[in-house]
Design an enzyme around this catalytic site. Structure first.
Site, PDB file in Angstrom:
ATOM      1  N   ALA A  20      -3.895   7.776  -5.129  1.00  0.00           N
ATOM      2  CA  ALA A  20      -2.521   7.205  -5.314  1.00  0.00           C
ATOM      3  C   ALA A  20      -2.372   5.877  -5.677  1.00  0.00           C
ATOM      4  O   ALA A  20      -2.577   5.157  -4.734  1.00  0.00           O
ATOM      5  CB  ALA A  20      -1.882   7.607  -3.904  1.00  0.00           C
ATOM      6  N   GLY A  23       0.918  -1.289   0.102  1.00  0.00           N
ATOM      7  CA  GLY A  23       0.034   0.087   0.014  1.00  0.00           C
ATOM      8  C   GLY A  23       0.946   1.338  -0.006  1.00  0.00           C
ATOM      9  O   GLY A  23       1.928   1.193  -0.353  1.00  0.00           O
ATOM     10  N   ASN A  24       0.111   2.400   0.322  1.00  0.00           N
ATOM     11  CA  ASN A  24       0.870   3.649   0.401  1.00  0.00           C
ATOM     12  C   ASN A  24       0.220   4.488   1.485  1.00  0.00           C
ATOM     13  O   ASN A  24      -0.868   4.174   1.867  1.00  0.00           O
ATOM     14  CB  ASN A  24       1.013   4.312  -1.143  1.00  0.00           C
ATOM     15  CG  ASN A  24      -0.221   4.935  -1.451  1.00  0.00           C
ATOM     16  OD1 ASN A  24      -0.894   5.568  -0.977  1.00  0.00           O
ATOM     17  ND2 ASN A  24      -0.644   3.852  -2.521  1.00  0.00           N
ATOM     18  N   ARG A  25       0.892   5.639   1.562  1.00  0.00           N
ATOM     19  CA  ARG A  25       0.515   6.482   2.931  1.00  0.00           C
ATOM     20  C   ARG A  25      -0.428   7.534   2.520  1.00  0.00           C
ATOM     21  O   ARG A  25      -0.633   8.325   3.162  1.00  0.00           O
ATOM     22  CB  ARG A  25       1.814   7.215   3.353  1.00  0.00           C
ATOM     23  CG  ARG A  25       2.930   6.387   4.063  1.00  0.00           C
ATOM     24  CD  ARG A  25       3.921   7.260   4.570  1.00  0.00           C
ATOM     25  NE  ARG A  25       5.135   6.636   4.902  1.00  0.00           N
ATOM     26  CZ  ARG A  25       5.080   5.877   6.302  1.00  0.00           C
ATOM     27  NH1 ARG A  25       4.082   5.843   6.894  1.00  0.00           N
ATOM     28  NH2 ARG A  25       6.062   5.021   6.309  1.00  0.00           N
ATOM     29  N   SER A  26      -0.948   7.287   1.363  1.00  0.00           N
ATOM     30  CA  SER A  26      -2.302   8.194   0.910  1.00  0.00           C
ATOM     31  C   SER A  26      -3.700   8.459   2.091  1.00  0.00           C
ATOM     32  O   SER A  26      -3.849   7.085   2.311  1.00  0.00           O
ATOM     33  CB  SER A  26      -2.902   8.131  -0.426  1.00  0.00           C
ATOM     34  OG  SER A  26      -4.086   8.738  -0.651  1.00  0.00           O
TER      35      SER A  26
END
Ligand code: C5P
Length: 221
Positions: free
Chosen positions: A96, A29-32
């Site tokens: 994102a 995943g990512n930090r969005s």
């Protein structure tokens, strides 16, 4: 909601991160946080638009008056957008989206045995570029998170993806992602403007007003 600069317009927005499964319990995943996209959805609804928000997993309530479609992966987001884009007059891509997904997610939870575990990743479709390339493309707005040379990189993306507008922000040194405030460099073919550092809610209202103005200037009625 019959008044406002986007009165009656159908606006499709993507927001949040995507989650790309590794196995049944893990993901890449990512930090969005989704905050920018949710603020844009709220601002578009407040400007009179009929808003559909295709959202990855975030910890935010749906803005009032906005239809939310929940997705997890980039492929799910792609499918949800393609199902709805023909009805949209504006597409704003704040999500994102993971550029890559795990090629073959494991069907069972991966056990810790090997010292080195390799994941093979494959490219995800670029949802924004695909929307912009459609013959019946809506007014298409992209976001660009950059760590330097903001304007040059954003202008290149605007042109490469064939967008009507791009909103670029600096994500170096912990700015932009998962923050309350942000600043945007907004560009369109032949012009641009800066929206100074302010809360994402205020920034979103300014961006939506700009979209309405540019649509009018471009004769997209
Ligand atoms: O090329 P880059 O990923 O920097 O472009 C960012 C823009 O493209 C954002 O608006 C993002 O929502 C969109 N995007 C997309 N699908 C992808 C990757 C990015 O819609 N697979």
């Amino acid at each position: 909601f019959t008044d406002g600069p986007l009165a009656g317009r159908r606006v499709l927005i993507t927001a949040g991160p995507t989650r790309e499964p590794v196995d049944p319990v893990r993901f890449v995943g990512n930090r969005s946080s989704g905050r920018m996209g949710y603020a844009v959805a709220a601002a578009a609804a407040a400007a009179g638009a009929r808003v559909c928000l295709v959202s990855g997993p975030v910890a935010l309530p749906s803005p009032p008056g906005v239809e939310r479609v929940a997705v997890e992966t980039a492929l799910e987001m792609h499918a949800a957008v393609m199902e709805r884009v023909a009805q949209a007059e504006v597409f704003i891509s704040t999500a994102a989206v993971a550029d890559y997904r795990v090629a073959e997610p494991a069907l069972e939870k991966i056990k810790k045995r090997a010292d080195i575990l390799e994941l093979r990743l494959v490219r995800n479709p670029d949802i924004l570029a695909e929307v912009a390339a459609r013959p019946d493309a809506p007014f298409t707005v992209g976001f660009a998170a950059e760590t330097g040379d903001l304007e040059r990189h954003a202008r290149a993306k605007l042109e490469a993806k064939g967008l009507d507008m791009i909103a670029a922000n600096d994500v170096s040194a912990g700015r932009g992602f998962d923050a309350e405030e942000n600043a945007l460099e907004v560009l369109w073919p032949g012009g641009g403007t800066s929206l100074g550092r302010q809360p994402k809610t205020a920034l979103a209202r300014a961006l939506v007003a700009l979209v309405a103005r540019r649509m009018e200037a471009a004769g997209r009625n």
